[in-house]
Design a protein around this motif. Structure first.
Motif, short mmCIF file in Angstrom:
data_model
loop_
_atom_site.label_atom_id
_atom_site.label_comp_id
_atom_site.label_asym_id
_atom_site.label_seq_id
_atom_site.Cartn_x
_atom_site.Cartn_y
_atom_site.Cartn_z
N VAL A 92 0.87 -1.17 0.00
CA VAL A 92 0.00 0.00 0.00
C VAL A 92 0.91 1.22 0.00
O VAL A 92 1.99 1.19 0.59
N SER A 93 0.48 2.29 -0.66
CA SER A 93 1.35 3.45 -0.81
C SER A 93 0.94 4.58 0.12
O SER A 93 -0.25 4.88 0.27
N SER A 94 1.95 5.23 0.72
CA SER A 94 1.72 6.46 1.47
C SER A 94 2.27 7.67 0.72
O SER A 94 2.24 8.78 1.24
N GLY A 95 2.80 7.45 -0.46
CA GLY A 95 3.25 8.56 -1.31
C GLY A 95 4.72 8.85 -1.24
O GLY A 95 5.37 9.03 -2.26
N SER A 96 5.27 8.91 -0.05
CA SER A 96 6.70 9.17 0.11
C SER A 96 7.14 8.63 1.46
O SER A 96 6.32 8.22 2.29
N ARG A 97 8.44 8.63 1.68
CA ARG A 97 9.04 8.08 2.89
C ARG A 97 8.42 8.69 4.14
O ARG A 97 8.17 9.88 4.22
N SER A 98 8.21 7.85 5.13
CA SER A 98 7.71 8.35 6.41
C SER A 98 8.84 9.04 7.15
O SER A 98 9.93 8.48 7.32
N ILE A 99 8.59 10.27 7.62
CA ILE A 99 9.63 11.01 8.33
C ILE A 99 9.60 10.73 9.83
O ILE A 99 10.45 11.23 10.57
N VAL A 100 8.62 9.97 10.28
CA VAL A 100 8.58 9.51 11.66
C VAL A 100 8.38 8.00 11.64
O VAL A 100 8.01 7.43 10.61
N HIS A 101 8.66 7.37 12.77
CA HIS A 101 8.40 5.94 12.81
C HIS A 101 6.89 5.73 12.89
O HIS A 101 6.23 6.29 13.77
N PRO A 102 6.30 4.97 11.96
CA PRO A 102 4.86 4.72 12.03
C PRO A 102 4.47 4.03 13.33
O PRO A 102 5.30 3.38 13.99
N VAL A 103 3.21 4.19 13.71
CA VAL A 103 2.73 3.57 14.94
C VAL A 103 1.37 2.94 14.69
O VAL A 103 0.63 3.32 13.78
N ILE A 104 1.06 1.96 15.52
CA ILE A 104 -0.26 1.34 15.56
C ILE A 104 -0.85 1.62 16.93
O ILE A 104 -0.14 1.50 17.95
N PHE A 105 -2.10 2.02 16.97
CA PHE A 105 -2.72 2.32 18.26
C PHE A 105 -4.18 1.91 18.21
O PHE A 105 -4.72 1.57 17.14
N ASN A 106 -4.83 1.93 19.36
CA ASN A 106 -6.22 1.52 19.46
C ASN A 106 -7.12 2.75 19.54
O ASN A 106 -6.95 3.60 20.40
N SER A 107 -8.07 2.84 18.63
CA SER A 107 -9.04 3.93 18.64
C SER A 107 -10.34 3.39 18.06
O SER A 107 -10.61 3.53 16.87
N ASN A 108 -11.12 2.72 18.93
CA ASN A 108 -12.30 2.00 18.45
C ASN A 108 -11.91 1.05 17.33
O ASN A 108 -12.56 0.98 16.28
#
Length: 1015
Positions: free
Chosen positions: A854-870
């Protein structure tokens, strides 16, 4: 015969087989930004008629004088008849005015003046003609310079009243080839010389051709022929091949406005066909009489249209043809792919008014109309030379869009077209617009028609039954509508259809379009943004000027750490509040009693921010002065009703604070650990079960049990800790990554195991995960095209490493996460690369999970995170400062390695699972094998599992029973082990490997493995 030749010649131009000028560019140097005129402004064109000195050059049409291209008098029953005088050129410019008035929805007003007398230059035509196959336009610059100098002397005119300066010269344009041409033509190529093009000729100091006694500078010139018709000799007879210059004039005005060429400017080959304006097929549609309207992208680029951006929720959308739209109707939809790419959808109609094609034309001073209810042999995109005079208007220019399917004939009933879907890549456009090469790379076009028939053939070369090369062009089957008869058409558009809804790098856009309606002035479709694993929930560019450091979840909210500030957003990425000066170190978060807490440190002050999601503005801020600057991420450990805060300082100390907002003293300094001597700590990990601290600083490692810094040869990048139970003994293992791509496994009280990763690329990140549901952790990491996973002995997990990309492209990436994406018992690895692609690798089978990348368009400048929100959410911020949020499908509990340091507490501690499959068998035979097999390279690995620590002996024999080699080693109990057999000096053949294992407790077993070696 006449129409056959028309079809042949026009197809040659549209197909890009330009024998006379294969590098034709209408607009060699486009503006970097389009010219957007105010509604009160009028674009004024000044045109001058130009003849040359008379010649008898066989490589040019005519002798340099108007009317000399014909060998006989054709009268006024042809297209663009003589005389080619001021009235004639004014009629052509009248067409351009009518065209732009309609297609811009009256946003562009156009006026023109054609100077009444002919200007004659000093040389013959070929002296002003660039050599074939050259980009040097100096002769054309000299031509323009001389023309305007003569015009300045010959006419009393205020040049400053005009914007676009146009030369209509005697003869024809070089852009249309003739049968039998060998590329020696010296006719002038039609071209728009922008200020940038003239600077390439005259140098950067050039500001324009001086006129009006130096009071005005002409900084552009369009060079156009009097006609594109020419006589062709065929089968011993002379035929008049008729082409109008209308399309060419329109394309030139569009070039002045800033539209780039959208065909391949290196070859002249079509790229968008007749679905937009700036393509050879479009400019010369219907014998050049009239092009289609500009495409959705062209109109948006010029400021004539505003797309409706589709929100990221499941919905049914209607789209109205612009010819019949009312204010407020959707006419262009924009659907995001990533930060650089998007789809545009428009409902184009050839005959929205259902009254046929009404053509207005002039013969002399007489204006007439003719109506066609459908295309005919004598009136089609491939030839319309049965018309006469100068065409000055068409009621609907989009009649020029392809309207036939492959099996249709001119006798079939007329039927209109459906949706046109465009794939726009703004990165390609930005990087290539100034060189006018937006659509030169077929593998990555900036403006692309998504061809509904699933066959990408616009601009593709084919051989016909006569062995001739032809170039594919667009057809009605490339448009989207219920009932499209194409073989691959499914009336839907997603990552699994043909064509696929993917980015230009092949990543899943998550766009899923279905239930496209039948053809009509108003059409509809359903759209959603998800696959089996992810759904795109929100995407928005952040208005933050300071350095963005981190992003993290706060229940249903998002927090962005930028500079020392915390910006808090809702789940639609609307900014709720900004709190300044919270932290310069990486903060940590926790939740308690319905409140969210952010823990940071700034300016030697420890800070805890407390708020409720419902009332962020009325937050509470608790502070206490600390003795040192903090250099490590802040680590949190929940301790009953209070929380312990661990801070690593610049002097090598670890400060432990207890925080309780209900106590009189909110902060309590519990303990200080002197880990290193004046070396800044970069990371802390805390084992809450054994209450052990671990830390790294530069090339040093420390734990609170040994309480002594251990030095290594290389800088230590990252630390993680795991705890496992073996034979009722609890043990903690530290895993370190250094800057030489070594992983160091350090069990407490035991010497380290060093695992070297052979790669020229730096490995910057890793995680711990139970990939196999076998109660043991693997450290997983990525480099190049690979996602790799090893056990703590350094051996690969089954099915790893995994190649996530087969394009031979290096995909550097510093970020990895792990979660149960497949909703089973196996953790999967998510890898984020430098191109913004997100890959997910199945922990059990090692394959890329369906629906990825899946594409986000360009490099992530922060470390991605997974969190719980419903539900589980994945978020990152890319280089374009877009914050993107995806929902993770079918996950109710967020569990795994979900941030750079494992969790929201920044505590990179991972406990081995107490659940999962445990192998009780001492030596399972099905887990003993060699890989690769057959062996084509220099080595093969003999892999096996033993329950207990064991010695291992492998004796290898050929089929004759002769001894070949012996391997010896020790195996670690409870995990897979390997021995390597080097076959560099082994001949091709089949070999038998007798594997024998014997545990320290006296158990033994064996297996015979057959190995094929192929050289």
């Amino acid at each position: 015969m006449k129409n056959i030749l028309s079809l042949f010649l026009l197809s040659l131009f549209g197909l890009g087989m330009l024998s006379a000028q294969i590098n034709f560019k209408l607009n060699p140097n486009p503006r970097s930004e389009p010219l957007k005129l105010n509604s009160q402004d009028t674009l004024k064109i000044l045109a001058v008629m130009v003849e040359f000195q008379q010649d008898n050059d066989g490589n040019t049409f005519g002798n340099g004088k108007f009317g000399s291209i014909y060998s006989k008098d054709y009268g006024n029953t042809i297209l663009d008849p003589l005389p080619h005088d001021a009235n004639y050129f004014s009629s052509h410019l009248e067409f351009a005015r009518n065209y732009f008035t309609k297609v811009s929805d009256e946003r562009l007003k156009l006026d023109f003046t054609v100077l009444p007398n002919i200007v004659t230059v000093s040389k013959i035509m070929r002296e002003y003609s660039p050599l074939p196959r050259t980009n040097d336009l100096t002769p054309l610059g000299s031509f323009a310079e001389e023309v305007w100098a003569i015009a300045d002397q010959s006419f009393q005119i205020n040049f400053s009243e005009y914007d676009l300066f146009t030369i209509f010269h005697a003869g024809v344009g070089r852009e249309i080839p003739t049968p039998g041409s060998i590329g020696l033509e010296r006719d002038l190529p039609s071209v728009y010389l922008s200020e940038k093009s003239l600077k390439e000729i005259y140098g950067d100091a050039f500001e324009g051709f001086s006129v009006n006694n130096g009071n005005f500078l002409i900084n552009n010139t369009a060079i156009l022929p009097s006609t594109e018709s020419r006589e062709i000799e065929s089968f011993g007879e002379v035929y008049l091949q008729e082409f109008s210059t209308n399309g060419l004039i329109v394309g030139t005005v569009a070039s002045y406005l800033g539209l780039p060429d959208l065909f391949n400017t290196e070859t002249g080959t079509s790229a968008i066909g007749r679905f937009g304006l700036m393509d050879g097929q479009a400019l010369f549609a219907y014998s050049g009489l009239f092009p289609p309207e500009p495409s959705a992208w062209e109109k948006i680029y010029l400021g004539w249209a505003e797309p409706t951006e589709v929100s990221l929720n499941d919905q049914t959308i209607s789209l109205v043809s612009p010819q019949v739209a009312n204010p407020g109707d959707n006419t262009i939809l924009q659907i995001p792919i990533n930060s650089n790419e998007y789809f545009l959808i428009e409902n184009r109609k050839r005959d929205a008014n259902k009254d046929g094609a009404i053509i207005t034309y002039k013969v002399g001073n007489s204006t007439n109309t003719i109506t066609f209810s459908k295309d005919e042999i004598s009136f089609s995109p491939f030839g319309a030379d049965t018309l006469i005079g100068v065409i000055t208007d068409v009621d609907e220019f989009d009649w020029a869009i392809p309207g036939f399917i492959e099996t249709q004939t001119f006798d079939d009933p007329f039927e209109d077209i459906g949706f046109i879907i465009w794939h726009i890549d703004e990165q390609v456009i930005r990087e290539n617009i100034e060189s006018n090469t937006i659509n030169n790379d077929r593998d990555r076009l900036g403006v692309k028609v998504v061809e509904a028939d699933g066959i990408f053939d616009i601009g593709e070369e084919f051989l016909n039954i006569f062995g001739e090369t032809v170039i594919g062009e667009g057809t009605k089957q490339d448009t989207w509508y219920s009932g499209n008869p194409s073989e691959f058409y499914e009336n839907k558009f997603n990552a699994n259809t043909k064509p696929a809804a993917v980015s230009n790098l092949g990543a899943n856009s998550l766009v899923d379009i279905s239930d496209i309606s039948t053809i009509g002035n108003e059409m509809s479709f359903k759209v959603s943004f998800k696959n089996s694993a992810l759904s795109k929930l929100a995407q928005k560019k952040l208005n933050i000027d300071t350095e963005i450091k981190n992003v993290f979840g706060l229940n249903e909210l998002l927090a962005v750490h930028a500079g020392n500030d915390i910006h808090i957003y809702d789940n639609e990425i609307e900014l709720l509040h900004t709190i300044s000066g919270i932290s310069d170190a990486m903060p940590s978060v926790f939740n308690k009693d319905g409140h969210s807490y952010i823990v940071g440190s700034a300016n030697s002050t420890l800070k805890v921010l407390m708020f409720t999601n419902e009332n962020i503005i009325s937050h509470s801020l608790f502070e206490t002065a600390i003795s040192e600057n903090i250099t490590s991420p802040i680590v949190i450990n929940e301790n009953g009703n209070t929380f312990d805060i661990y801070l690593g300082s610049e002097t090598g100390s670890i400060l432990k604070y207890n925080f309780d907002e209900n106590a009189t003293e909110k902060f309590n300094l519990v303990e200080t650990f002197i880990a290193f001597n004046n070396v800044a700590i970069t990371q802390i990990v805390y084992n809450p079960h054994q209450q052990i601290l671990f830390a790294i600083a530069e090339n040093q490692y420390w734990n609170s049990v040994d309480n002594q810094a251990q030095l290594f040869s290389n800088y230590l990048k990252k630390l993680s800790v795991t705890q496992h139970v073996a034979d009722d003994i609890v043990s903690s293992d530290a895993v370190l990554l250094d800057d030489a791509n070594n992983f160091l496994i350090l069990p407490l009280g035991v010497s380290e195991t060093k695992i070297e990763i052979q790669s020229d690329e730096q490995i910057n990140d890793f995680l711990l995960a139970d990939l196999k549901n076998d109660r043991q952790l693997y450290f997983a990491f990525s480099y190049g095209n690979l996602v790799d996973a090893r056990n703590f002995s350094g051996f690969n997990a089954d099915y790893f490493p995994t190649e996530v990309n087969n394009r031979n492209e290096i995909l550097f990436g510093d970020h990895n996460l792990s979660i149960k994406l497949n909703n089973n018992e196996f953790y999967d690895v998510i890898r984020f690369d430098e191109n913004g692609l997100i890959y997910a690798v199945d922990g059990e089978k090692g394959n890329v999970i369906t629906g990825f990348p899946v594409s986000s368009g360009s490099r992530s400048i922060v470390h991605p995170v997974i969190f719980n929100s419903n539900g589980a959410r994945l978020t990152l911020i890319n280089e374009d400062k877009e914050l993107i949020v995806w929902g993770i499908e079918n996950i109710t509990e967020v569990d795994g390695w979900i941030s750079r340091y494992a969790n929201k507490y920044n505590n990179a501690f991972m406990e081995a699972s107490s659940q999962g499959n445990v192998i009780d068998e001492f030596f399972p035979k099905d887990k003993a094998y060699n890989w690769p097999n057959p062996v084509y390279g220099d080595e093969t690995k003999i892999r096996f599992f033993v329950k207990e620590n064991s010695s291992v002996v492998v004796k290898i024999f050929d089929l004759a029973g002769d001894f070949v080699a012996e391997l010896n080693g020790n195996a670690t109990g409870g995990m897979d082990n390997e021995l390597t057999w080097n076959v560099q000096n082994i001949q091709s053949g089949v070999y038998l490997a007798h594997l024998n294992v014997e545990s320290v407790f006296g158990k033994s077993d064996n297996k015979l493995i057959k190995i094929a070696v192929i050289k």
